[in-house]
Design an enzyme around this catalytic site. Structure first.
Site, PDB file in Angstrom:
ATOM      1  N   ASP A 274       0.852  -1.114   0.083  1.00 33.35           N
ATOM      2  CA  ASP A 274      -0.065  -0.160   0.109  1.00 33.35           C
ATOM      3  C   ASP A 274       0.852   1.288  -0.064  1.00 33.35           C
ATOM      4  O   ASP A 274       1.846   1.365   1.107  1.00 33.35           O
ATOM      5  CB  ASP A 274      -0.864  -0.013   1.296  1.00 33.35           C
ATOM      6  CG  ASP A 274      -1.864   1.184   1.222  1.00 33.35           C
ATOM      7  OD1 ASP A 274      -2.879   0.937   0.500  1.00 33.35           O
ATOM      8  OD2 ASP A 274      -1.558   2.165   1.651  1.00 33.35           O
TER       9      ASP A 274
ATOM     10  N   ASN B  17      -2.986  12.959  -3.765  1.00 35.11           N
ATOM     11  CA  ASN B  17      -4.126  13.242  -4.326  1.00 35.11           C
ATOM     12  C   ASN B  17      -4.879  14.535  -4.018  1.00 35.11           C
ATOM     13  O   ASN B  17      -5.347  15.474  -4.947  1.00 35.11           O
ATOM     14  CB  ASN B  17      -5.472  12.160  -4.248  1.00 35.11           C
ATOM     15  CG  ASN B  17      -5.338  10.999  -5.224  1.00 35.11           C
ATOM     16  OD1 ASN B  17      -4.648  11.250  -6.142  1.00 35.11           O
ATOM     17  ND2 ASN B  17      -5.964   9.779  -4.718  1.00 35.11           N
TER      18      ASN B  17
ATOM     19  N   HIS C 236      -6.219  14.225  -8.803  1.00 35.04           N
ATOM     20  CA  HIS C 236      -6.076  12.739  -9.246  1.00 35.04           C
ATOM     21  C   HIS C 236      -5.258  12.525 -10.391  1.00 35.04           C
ATOM     22  O   HIS C 236      -4.691  11.336 -10.643  1.00 35.04           O
ATOM     23  CB  HIS C 236      -7.646  12.298  -9.547  1.00 35.04           C
ATOM     24  CG  HIS C 236      -8.781  12.233  -8.619  1.00 35.04           C
ATOM     25  ND1 HIS C 236      -8.428  11.302  -7.681  1.00 35.04           N
ATOM     26  CD2 HIS C 236      -9.700  12.967  -8.385  1.00 35.04           C
ATOM     27  CE1 HIS C 236      -9.678  11.603  -6.882  1.00 35.04           C
ATOM     28  NE2 HIS C 236     -10.149  12.662  -7.205  1.00 35.04           N
TER      29      HIS C 236
ATOM     30  N   ASP D 179      -2.633   9.540 -10.329  1.00 35.71           N
ATOM     31  CA  ASP D 179      -2.532   8.548 -11.325  1.00 35.71           C
ATOM     32  C   ASP D 179      -0.946   8.479 -12.002  1.00 35.71           C
ATOM     33  O   ASP D 179      -0.585   7.252 -12.228  1.00 35.71           O
ATOM     34  CB  ASP D 179      -3.246   9.047 -12.505  1.00 35.71           C
ATOM     35  CG  ASP D 179      -4.810   8.812 -12.212  1.00 35.71           C
ATOM     36  OD1 ASP D 179      -4.970   8.135 -11.381  1.00 35.71           O
ATOM     37  OD2 ASP D 179      -5.595   9.387 -13.108  1.00 35.71           O
TER      38      ASP D 179
ATOM     39  N   GLU E 130      -4.642   2.110  -4.278  1.00 38.42           N
ATOM     40  CA  GLU E 130      -3.242   2.432  -4.189  1.00 38.42           C
ATOM     41  C   GLU E 130      -2.616   0.949  -3.685  1.00 38.42           C
ATOM     42  O   GLU E 130      -1.547   1.015  -3.313  1.00 38.42           O
ATOM     43  CB  GLU E 130      -2.708   3.560  -3.524  1.00 38.42           C
ATOM     44  CG  GLU E 130      -3.231   3.821  -2.006  1.00 38.42           C
ATOM     45  CD  GLU E 130      -4.415   4.045  -1.730  1.00 38.42           C
ATOM     46  OE1 GLU E 130      -4.919   4.297  -0.608  1.00 38.42           O
ATOM     47  OE2 GLU E 130      -5.259   3.904  -2.583  1.00 38.42           O
TER      48      GLU E 130
END
Length: 404
Positions: free
Chosen positions: A285, A293, A298, A302, A328
Site C-alpha cells: 500500500d 491526491n 487525481h 495517477d 493504491e
C-alpha cells in the site's frame, strides 16, 4: 475399448478407442512403411509447412505438364508433332521445373516478394503452352486449354495488378506467336481468310481474348478477397490480443489486474498442492497517497501509480508478478519463494522505489505485509494474513515491510 498406459496420451484410468488397423496382425509391418513414406514426403516436399504448400502446388503443375507431355508424345507417334520439337519442348520443361523445385525446396525463393514463384511459373506455363501451339500443327487448338488453368494459380498469392500484367503478356505473346506462325508459313494467300489455317488461328486467338481476361478477372477478384480476408484476420487477431490484454491488465498502470492475479494465485496454490513448491505474497500500500491526491489532484495521483508500476516492474525478478489490487494497493506474487527470501525481495523493492523522484521532492514509500502460503489454507486466507501484516506495517510507522 482398452486403457492406455499412463504417460502415453491418457491419464490413469482413462480409456480411448484405438483404430482397428493399429491392432490388426499387419500393424507392426505397416508402421515402418508409413514412417518411410513420411520420411520420403518430408525429403521431397520439406517438413516446413509453408514450403510444403508451395511444393505441393508445384507438384500439381508438374502433373499437368506430364499429362500434356503424354498427349504430345502420342502426337509425335501420329506424325502431327515432330519428334525433335517434342524432345526440345520436354527438355526445356524438365530443366525449368527442376530449377523451380530447387529454388522452392532450398528456401532460396523465400528471400523474394513472391516466395512461391507464382509469377515465374505462370510465365513458364505461358511459354510452354505457346511453344506447344507452334509445334502441334492441326491439333494446336487443344494446347491452349491449359492456359486457362494456369491463371487460376495466380489467385492464391498474386495481386490483381500482377495478374493483369501477366494476362497482357499472355495475350500479346499469343498474338505474336500466331502472327509469326503465319509469317513463316510458305505459300500465297497466307493472310487471306480463305486460308483454313488462318481461320483456325484467328478463332483460337479470339476465344482466348474473350476467355482469358474473364478468368483473370475472377482470379484477381479472388486475390482481392484473399487479401481482404488476410487484412481482416490480422485486425481481428490484434483486436483479440487487445481484448485479452484489457481483460488481464490494469489500464492505468499496465500491470496485471485483480482478476488475473486471482487466477495466478489459484494456479500457484494448485502447483503447491501437487508439487510442494512454496510461494509467497506481499500486499503493498503506497504511503500517504491521499495527501498526494489532495495536493496534486487525481491526475498527479495517477502519475504516481504509473511511476510505481514502472519502477516495480523494472526491479522485480523475471518470474515475479505484481498486480494492481485496488486503488493504491498492489499484490506481489513470488513463486518458489519462502517468506524470509520474499521479505528481502520486498525490502529491496522498497529501496528502489524510495529513490524515484516526485514533483515536490517527497520520497515515494510503501508499507507491505509479506507472508508465505501455508498447507491447508485457502488463497483468501493467505491474502488476509498479508493484509494484516500490511496494516501492522502502517501502524509501525509506514515505509517498511513486515512478515507474518
Amino acid at each position: 475399448m482398452m486403457p492406455l498406459p499412463p504417460g502415453r496420451g491418457a491419464a490413469r484410468g482413462d480409456t480411448v478407442e484405438l483404430p482397428e488397423a493399429d491392432t490388426g496382425p499387419g500393424a507392426a509391418a505397416d508402421r515402418p512403411r508409413h514412417a518411410a513414406a513420411r520420411h520420403l514426403a518430408d525429403a521431397v516436399l520439406s517438413d516446413d509447412p509453408r514450403r510444403r504448400i508451395r511444393l505441393t502446388q508445384w507438384l500439381t503443375s508438374v502433373l499437368v505438364y506430364l499429362g500434356s507431355a503424354a498427349v504430345l508424345w502420342v502426337g509425335s507417334r501420329q506424325g502431327w508433332v515432330y519428334a525433335a520439337s517434342f524432345i526440345a519442348w520436354s527438355g526445356f520443361l524438365v530443366v525449368a521445373q527442376l530449377a523451380v523445385y530447387v529454388a522452392l525446396r532450398s528456401g532460396w525463393s523465400e528471400r523474394l516478394n513472391d516466395p512461391a514463384l507464382t509469377a515465374a511459373q505462370i510465365v513458364l506455363g505461358v511459354v510452354a503452352v505457346e511453344w506447344g501451339y507452334v509445334i502441334c500443327g492441326p491439333a494446336r487448338s487443344v494446347t491452349l486449354l491449359p492456359l486457362l488453368l494456369i491463371f487460376t494459380f495466380g489467385a492464391f498469392s498474386l495481386s490483381w495488378r500482377r495478374i493483369l500484367w501477366l494476362t497482357v503478356f499472355a495475350l500479346t505473346s499469343l498474338i505474336a506467336v500466331a502472327a509469326a506462325l503465319h509469317a513463316t508459313r510458305p505459300g500465297t494467300g497466307t493472310w487471306s481468310l480463305d486460308n483454313a489455317e488462318l481461320r483456325i488461328d484467328l478463332t483460337n486467338v479470339m476465344m482466348i481474348l474473350i476467355l482469358l481476361p474473364a478468368i483473370s478477372l475472377v482470379a484477381a477478384r479472388l486475390s482481392s478477397l484473399r487479401s481482404r480476408l488476410r487484412s481482416q484476420r490480422t485486425r481481428l487477431t490484434a483486436a483479440l490480443a487487445e481484448v485479452q490484454r484489457l481483460a488481464t491488465h490494469d489500464e492505468l498502470t499496465a500491470l496485471a489486474n485483480r482478476r488475473h492475479m486471482q487466477e495466478r494465485l489459484t494456479q500457484e496454490q494448485s502447483r503447491f498442492q501437487r508439487l510442494g513448491h512454496p510461494f509467497s505474497i506481499a500486499l503493498i500500500d503506497l504511503d500517504h497517497f491521499k495527501f498526494v491526491n489532495d495536493r496534486h489532484g487525481h491526475g498527479g495521483g495517477d502519475e504516481v501509480l504509473r511511476k510505481f508500476a514502472r519502477g516495480a516492474s523494472a526491479a522485480l525478478r523475471a518470474g515475479d508478478v505484481i498486480a494492481r489490487w485496488g486503488g493504491e494497493e498492489f499484490l506481489l506474487l513470488l513463486p518458489d519463494t519462502q517468506a524470509p527470501e520474499a521479505q528481502e525481495s520486498v525490502e529491496r523493492l522498497l529501496a528502489e522505489i524510495r529513490v524515484l523522484p516526485l514533483e515536490d521532492g517527497v520520497p515515494l514509500t510503501f508499507s507491505a505485509g509479506v507472508t508465505e502460503h501455508r498447507p491447508g489454507e485457502t488463497v483468501t486466507e493467505t491474502v488476509a494474513r498479508a493484509d494484516r501484516a500490511m496494516y501492522a506495517a502502517k501502524q509501525a510507522g509506514r515505509n517498511r515491510a513486515l512478515r507474518q
